[in-house]
Design an enzyme around this catalytic site. Structure first.
Site, mmCIF file in Angstrom:
data_model
loop_
_atom_site.group_PDB
_atom_site.id
_atom_site.type_symbol
_atom_site.label_atom_id
_atom_site.label_comp_id
_atom_site.label_asym_id
_atom_site.label_seq_id
_atom_site.Cartn_x
_atom_site.Cartn_y
_atom_site.Cartn_z
ATOM 1 N N LYS A 49 0.859 -1.198 0.000
ATOM 2 C CA LYS A 49 0.000 0.000 0.000
ATOM 3 C C LYS A 49 0.888 1.238 0.000
ATOM 4 O O LYS A 49 1.916 1.266 0.688
ATOM 5 C CB LYS A 49 -0.913 -0.024 1.237
ATOM 6 C CG LYS A 49 -1.928 1.116 1.296
ATOM 7 C CD LYS A 49 -2.866 0.971 2.494
ATOM 8 C CE LYS A 49 -3.900 2.098 2.534
ATOM 9 N NZ LYS A 49 -4.849 1.973 3.663
ATOM 10 N N SER A 73 -9.909 2.277 2.713
ATOM 11 C CA SER A 73 -8.965 2.995 1.869
ATOM 12 C C SER A 73 -7.968 2.081 1.164
ATOM 13 O O SER A 73 -7.335 2.525 0.212
ATOM 14 C CB SER A 73 -8.200 4.012 2.721
ATOM 15 O OG SER A 73 -7.374 3.336 3.663
ATOM 16 N N SER A 122 -10.319 -0.082 6.931
ATOM 17 C CA SER A 122 -9.712 -0.001 5.597
ATOM 18 C C SER A 122 -9.026 -1.255 5.077
ATOM 19 O O SER A 122 -8.637 -1.297 3.918
ATOM 20 C CB SER A 122 -8.711 1.151 5.553
ATOM 21 O OG SER A 122 -9.406 2.353 5.358
HETATM 22 N N1 GLN Z 1 -13.376 4.753 6.049
HETATM 23 C C1 GLN Z 1 -12.818 5.163 7.288
HETATM 24 C C2 GLN Z 1 -12.342 6.597 7.185
HETATM 25 O O1 GLN Z 1 -12.505 7.185 6.155
HETATM 26 C C3 GLN Z 1 -11.687 4.265 7.694
HETATM 27 C C4 GLN Z 1 -10.470 4.492 6.917
HETATM 28 C C5 GLN Z 1 -9.313 3.637 7.354
HETATM 29 O O2 GLN Z 1 -9.501 2.616 7.999
HETATM 30 N N2 GLN Z 1 -8.120 4.076 7.011
HETATM 31 O O3 GLN Z 1 -11.820 7.148 8.110
#
Ligand code: GLN
Length: 484
Positions: A76, A151, A175
């Site tokens: 990532k 994400s 995410s």
């Molecule tokens: N969707 C959540 C956010 O936007 C979690 C994102 C994540 O786990 N990095 O904060």
């Protein structure tokens, strides 16, 4: 080879049936063909990957190979990797070539794994659809009109489309698990502190945790053997004995107590998701598990609590991006303050700016007690619910996401709708517990559904076996998207 497990790939490499250079090259060829439609990778650097593959082949020849030596793994783009562009999905870091390796990256390098490229992601890991990336949205390989989740959407799409053998993700509120669910793959967010955050670009430090994403629980266990471990450069890294995460695979599930939180099965979950989850629970009963009804009464507060705490930490973490030392700097400005303002206004996207503003607000004088402190107190109550629940059960199960993958653009202008994508995953981060998602069927429009498995602290090895036994009895995890 693209359908082989990590273990099979490792065996073939050690038996010299295939070289790492050949294996890496075949992935690079497939990426050249398919990545333009999926946009799963931000950076691909064939020369660098092949140089690592050559070194891996030498190590394989010398007989000093580890389990993942020679295997192409995608990273990532939140992990700093030496001499690689490391953008975190943001214009702010569009020109940042990292001078050092994140702990996770050096662990993979030491294992002799190949860095196959850096995967696309929501900007600074803020999002649930991969649409906030400066590098454009990722497409779901099961239906390219739909989102892959976020994400870690680039990672999820790359694994599902067989554009890497396995990959890394990070999970602050869901995410790893939500994109794993939406792309029909497996993903694990370990207990907070098990994987070092050193060199992992910070979003909300008390919640961020790295973890593996792959095609099976068995693959995740091998990845965890590389990723987990103490690192003194991260003050929240836990000093624990080394574990073999494959050690429990193949234990029968007889007597396993599965807790089903009534709050997860109330309103909110799509009927198609509910059907697949119920079928999975029925399969677990066949495997010898018993079901316990439990309650997590405060879990309904997890989304509002998260959207106070995560932006608060983000507003602080992201203050380092000021256009001075690295990253984007506005081309024109009048003085220093103007340079900060313009660089941040132009370098950050809309969602990131929204989070910085919310975070700065809840931390400001006069609101700190009302929002930040109150949220911290509720966070503790949410964690205590799990402590109570684990007196009655060994693992907790439920859906990973309320719906299957939605259409690109569908939730774009409604942040609250987007935030609710993580309604079942966020409490796990707030409590610091390990959680995973595994494929358990298909919902409407033939899109994958993910089953969430939540474990007690440090119970990853057991969770991986709970997932593995299901994967021995079913074949959802080995289905591949057709038509890309
Ligand atoms: N969707 C959540 C956010 O936007 C979690 C994102 C994540 O786990 N990095 O904060």
């Amino acid at each position: 080879m693209f359908e082989s497990s990590l273990k099979q790939m490792g065996d073939a490499l050690r038996a010299r049936k295939i070289s790492s250079v050949e294996l890496t090259q075949s992935y690079l060829d497939r990426m050249a063909r398919l990545n333009p439609q999926l946009n799963a990778y931000i950076s691909i650097d064939a020369e660098k990957s092949l140089a690592q593959a050559k070194a891996a082949d030498a190590r394989l020849a010398a007989g000093s190979a580890d389990a993942l030596t020679g295997i192409p793994i995608a990273q990532k783009d939140i992990f700093c990797a030496k001499d690689w562009l490391t953008t975190c999905g943001s214009k702010m870091l569009h020109n940042f070539v990292s001078p050092y390796d994140a702990h996770i990256i050096s662990q993979f390098n030491n294992a002799g794994a190949i860095n196959l490229g850096k995967t696309n992601m929501d900007e600074f890991a803020m999002g649930s659809s991969n649409e906030t990336s400066y590098y454009g949205p990722v497409k779901n390989p099961w239906d390219t009109a739909r989102v892959p989740g976020g994400s870690s959407g680039g990672t999820a799409a790359a694994v599902a489309a067989r554009l890497c053998a396995a990959a890394t993700g990070t999970d602050t509120g869901g995410s790893i698990r939500q994109p794993a669910a939406l792309c029909g793959i497996s993903g694990l967010k370990p207990t907070y502190g098990v994987c070092s955050r050193y060199g992992m670009i910070a979003f909300a430090s008390s919640l961020d945790q790295a973890g593996p994403m792959g095609r099976s629980a068995e693959d995740l266990a091998l990845m965890m053997n590389v990723m987990a471990g103490f690192d003194e450069r991260d003050s929240t890294s836990l000093q624990r004995d080394k574990e073999d995460y494959t050690r429990d695979l193949n234990k029968p599930l007889t007597g396993l107590r599965i807790g089903l939180p009534k709050e997860f099965f109330a309103e909110g979950m799509g009927a198609d998701v509910a059907k697949a989850i119920e079928a999975a629970i029925a399969e677990y009963k066949k495997l010898g598990a018993t079901i316990v009804d439990i309650s997590l009464p405060n879990s309904k507060l997890s989304v509002p609590v998260y959207y106070v705490l995560a932006p608060a930490e983000a507003s602080s973490n992201l203050s380092r991006f000021d256009g001075v030392r690295y990253g984007y700097r506005a081309p024109e400005y009048s003085d220093l303050a103007d340079m900060y303002e313009k660089s941040r206004a132009q370098g950050f996207g809309a969602e990131v700016q929204r989070r910085i503003m919310i975070g700065t607000y809840v931390l400001s004088h006069g609101y700190y007690d009302a929002y930040y402190i109150k949220a911290q107190k509720i966070r503790r109550l949410i964690a205590q619910d799990f402590v109570e629940a684990y007196k009655q059960c060994d693992v907790i199960m439920g859906p990973t996401s309320p719906s299957t993958a939605f259409k690109l653009g569908e939730k774009g202008d409604d942040p609250v709708q987007m935030y609710l994508s993580d309604i079942y995953t966020i409490a796990v981060n707030l409590a610091g517990l390990p959680g995973m998602s595994i494929p358990c069927g298909f919902g409407d429009n033939d899109m994958p559904v993910g089953l969430q498995i939540i474990g007690n602290y440090f119970d990853e090895a057991r969770m991986l076996n709970v997932a593995h036994q299901y994967q021995l009895a079913t074949d959802w995890h080995s289905r591949a998207p057709q038509g890309i």
